[in-house]
Design a protein around this motif. Sequence first.
Motif, PDB file in Angstrom:
ATOM      1  N   PHE A  26       0.857  -1.184   0.000  1.00  0.00           N
ATOM      2  CA  PHE A  26       0.000   0.000   0.000  1.00  0.00           C
ATOM      3  C   PHE A  26       0.896   1.238   0.000  1.00  0.00           C
ATOM      4  CE2 PHE A  26      -2.844   3.175   1.994  1.00  0.00           C
ATOM      5  CZ  PHE A  26      -3.982   2.992   1.209  1.00  0.00           C
ATOM      6  N   PRO A  27       0.487   2.325  -0.673  1.00  0.00           N
ATOM      7  CA  PRO A  27       1.318   3.537  -0.691  1.00  0.00           C
ATOM      8  C   PRO A  27       1.662   4.011   0.715  1.00  0.00           C
ATOM      9  CG  PRO A  27      -0.441   3.729  -2.297  1.00  0.00           C
ATOM     10  CD  PRO A  27      -0.717   2.478  -1.521  1.00  0.00           C
ATOM     11  N   GLY A  28       2.902   4.447   0.879  1.00  0.00           N
ATOM     12  CA  GLY A  28       3.363   4.939   2.168  1.00  0.00           C
ATOM     13  C   GLY A  28       4.101   3.916   2.992  1.00  0.00           C
ATOM     14  N   TRP A  29       4.176   2.683   2.509  1.00  0.00           N
ATOM     15  CA  TRP A  29       4.863   1.634   3.254  1.00  0.00           C
ATOM     16  C   TRP A  29       6.363   1.568   2.954  1.00  0.00           C
ATOM     17  CZ3 TRP A  29       1.200  -3.268   2.848  1.00  0.00           C
ATOM     18  CH2 TRP A  29       0.008  -2.994   3.543  1.00  0.00           C
ATOM     19  N   THR A  30       6.858   2.462   2.126  1.00  0.00           N
ATOM     20  CA  THR A  30       8.258   2.414   1.665  1.00  0.00           C
ATOM     21  C   THR A  30       8.628   0.994   1.217  1.00  0.00           C
ATOM     22  OG1 THR A  30       9.005   2.195   3.988  1.00  0.00           O
ATOM     23  CG2 THR A  30       9.072   4.395   2.990  1.00  0.00           C
ATOM     24  N   THR A  31       7.725   0.431   0.428  1.00  0.00           N
ATOM     25  CA  THR A  31       7.867  -0.934  -0.073  1.00  0.00           C
ATOM     26  C   THR A  31       7.457  -0.944  -1.544  1.00  0.00           C
ATOM     27  OG1 THR A  31       7.386  -1.915   2.089  1.00  0.00           O
ATOM     28  CG2 THR A  31       7.031  -3.311   0.168  1.00  0.00           C
ATOM     29  N   PRO A  32       8.324  -1.432  -2.455  1.00  0.00           N
ATOM     30  CA  PRO A  32       7.983  -1.347  -3.881  1.00  0.00           C
ATOM     31  C   PRO A  32       7.036  -2.437  -4.370  1.00  0.00           C
ATOM     32  CG  PRO A  32      10.203  -2.212  -3.606  1.00  0.00           C
ATOM     33  CD  PRO A  32       9.686  -1.916  -2.236  1.00  0.00           C
ATOM     34  N   TYR A  33       7.537  -3.661  -4.486  1.00  0.00           N
ATOM     35  CA  TYR A  33       6.771  -4.747  -5.093  1.00  0.00           C
ATOM     36  C   TYR A  33       6.478  -5.843  -4.078  1.00  0.00           C
ATOM     37  CZ  TYR A  33       8.342  -2.759  -9.562  1.00  0.00           C
ATOM     38  OH  TYR A  33       8.588  -1.923 -10.625  1.00  0.00           O
ATOM     39  N   MET A  34       5.271  -6.438  -4.222  1.00  0.00           N
ATOM     40  CA  MET A  34       4.939  -7.638  -3.460  1.00  0.00           C
ATOM     41  C   MET A  34       4.208  -8.597  -4.421  1.00  0.00           C
ATOM     42  SD  MET A  34       4.021  -6.020   0.302  1.00  0.00           S
ATOM     43  CE  MET A  34       3.793  -7.583   1.106  1.00  0.00           C
ATOM     44  N   GLY A  35       2.942  -8.849  -4.159  1.00  0.00           N
ATOM     45  CA  GLY A  35       2.169  -9.662  -5.096  1.00  0.00           C
ATOM     46  C   GLY A  35       2.425 -11.145  -4.986  1.00  0.00           C
ATOM     47  N   PHE A  36       2.696 -11.773  -6.135  1.00  0.00           N
ATOM     48  CA  PHE A  36       2.680 -13.231  -6.252  1.00  0.00           C
ATOM     49  C   PHE A  36       4.072 -13.839  -6.390  1.00  0.00           C
ATOM     50  CE2 PHE A  36      -1.177 -11.519  -8.213  1.00  0.00           C
ATOM     51  CZ  PHE A  36      -2.165 -12.185  -7.500  1.00  0.00           C
ATOM     52  N   ASN A  37       4.143 -15.128  -6.024  1.00  0.00           N
ATOM     53  CA  ASN A  37       5.227 -16.016  -6.423  1.00  0.00           C
ATOM     54  C   ASN A  37       4.573 -17.237  -7.049  1.00  0.00           C
ATOM     55  OD1 ASN A  37       6.581 -14.995  -3.378  1.00  0.00           O
ATOM     56  ND2 ASN A  37       7.574 -14.521  -5.320  1.00  0.00           N
ATOM     57  N   LEU A  38       4.819 -17.426  -8.352  1.00  0.00           N
ATOM     58  CA  LEU A  38       4.109 -18.463  -9.087  1.00  0.00           C
ATOM     59  C   LEU A  38       5.086 -19.424  -9.760  1.00  0.00           C
ATOM     60  CD1 LEU A  38       1.375 -16.254 -10.797  1.00  0.00           C
ATOM     61  CD2 LEU A  38       1.188 -17.558  -8.662  1.00  0.00           C
ATOM     62  N   ALA A  39       4.630 -20.648  -9.896  1.00  0.00           N
ATOM     63  CA  ALA A  39       5.423 -21.648 -10.603  1.00  0.00           C
ATOM     64  C   ALA A  39       5.506 -21.273 -12.084  1.00  0.00           C
ATOM     65  CB  ALA A  39       4.782 -23.022 -10.439  1.00  0.00           C
ATOM     66  N   PRO A  40       6.542 -21.710 -12.783  1.00  0.00           N
ATOM     67  CA  PRO A  40       6.672 -21.396 -14.211  1.00  0.00           C
ATOM     68  C   PRO A  40       5.433 -21.839 -14.995  1.00  0.00           C
ATOM     69  CG  PRO A  40       8.719 -22.339 -13.386  1.00  0.00           C
ATOM     70  CD  PRO A  40       7.708 -22.477 -12.277  1.00  0.00           C
ATOM     71  N   GLY A  41       4.948 -20.946 -15.867  1.00  0.00           N
ATOM     72  CA  GLY A  41       3.808 -21.271 -16.712  1.00  0.00           C
ATOM     73  C   GLY A  41       2.458 -20.929 -16.127  1.00  0.00           C
ATOM     74  N   VAL A  42       2.416 -20.567 -14.844  1.00  0.00           N
ATOM     75  CA  VAL A  42       1.144 -20.211 -14.223  1.00  0.00           C
ATOM     76  C   VAL A  42       0.790 -18.770 -14.586  1.00  0.00           C
ATOM     77  CG1 VAL A  42      -0.111 -19.911 -12.054  1.00  0.00           C
ATOM     78  CG2 VAL A  42       1.496 -21.824 -12.329  1.00  0.00           C
ATOM     79  N   SER A  43      -0.426 -18.569 -15.062  1.00  0.00           N
ATOM     80  CA  SER A  43      -0.873 -17.247 -15.493  1.00  0.00           C
ATOM     81  C   SER A  43      -1.091 -16.316 -14.298  1.00  0.00           C
ATOM     82  CB  SER A  43      -2.179 -17.374 -16.293  1.00  0.00           C
ATOM     83  OG  SER A  43      -2.823 -16.132 -16.414  1.00  0.00           O
TER      84      SER A  43
END
Length: 339
Positions: free
Chosen positions: A74-91
């Motif tokens: 969330f903005p203001g967390w001084t943190t750029p990227y998070m999101g997912f960690n996915l196996a190869p080929g997973v959409s």
Amino acid sequence: MKFTRLPYDLVDWQRLDAFEDRTFSQRKAWLDFICETQSGEPVVAQLTDGNETLGFFSGVRIKRMGFSIMGSPFPGWTTPYMGFNLAPGVSRTSAVSALIPFVFRDLKCHHLEIADPFLDREDMVELGFHVRTGQTFRSDLTLPEDELFNRMDSACRRCIRKAAKSGVTVEEADAEGFPAEYYQQLLDVFAKQDLKPTYRQERVEALIKHYHGTGNLLLLRARNADGQSIATGIYPGFNKISFFWGNASFREHQHVRPNETLHWHAMQHWKKRGIESHYWGNGGEYKRKYGGDQVPFMEFRLSRGAATAVARDTAKALYFYGRNVRKHVLALTRSLLAT
């Protein structure tokens, strides 16, 4: 596909850290840093299709103004990227489709915010997300060191040479006492424009407390020829990505160019550690001189209703401008009472 929340104390962190798309800001130590500074609740969820594990999602749930917000980040967390960690080929688009009911139905959140460097803008818009696009710079650390240096503009290279001739040295700093040292210099930077930093010293203390022990948080100090600390920098990194988190210096010593030297040292450090890309954070036209490629930085958000969206924007504004807003409100109140 569906997401299932994992008990935080039972997460197999070694398994998650082994993903090819894993970043420093998805690791346990960074999640703990966010939770302490934002009064948040960590969320790690497993994506499955039948009995097959396809990947994981990492985020932090916070409460603001009565609304439940899932930030990744969330903005203001001084943190750029998070999101997912996915196996190869997973959409990733399919993963987002599975994330939406998990966040809004299962976790009963009102708002979702996500920044993942591998998400596709058009796909996210089709899923109903609003997009905020900014710009950042990314240095390719796989280049030979000479080429990396020569990609900087000539003025930047001269600054680095001037620092060396002026006796400026760079050293890796210990955690002890570093937050106060860094923050004192940061206050001086902001004072130049009659401003105050957007975060307090406690934020730096929490970051170092949680993440320095991983061995993936570079703390740098620049000294002048007399041995005085004149600039400091903070650069986390892990797997394929390093990041410029923060830099500060005393204005009276900036003429010997310690900042450019700190950044160059950080790039050299992470290159030797096998990092492939060094990200420079949002905004800042001055970062162009370091020779990185300009790339978009996209934040995606989805809300349950217009009221939630307004609350989200208000929460962001209060974070960045809260102290100024309160100051103006108090001034207005005093003026009204005086009439």
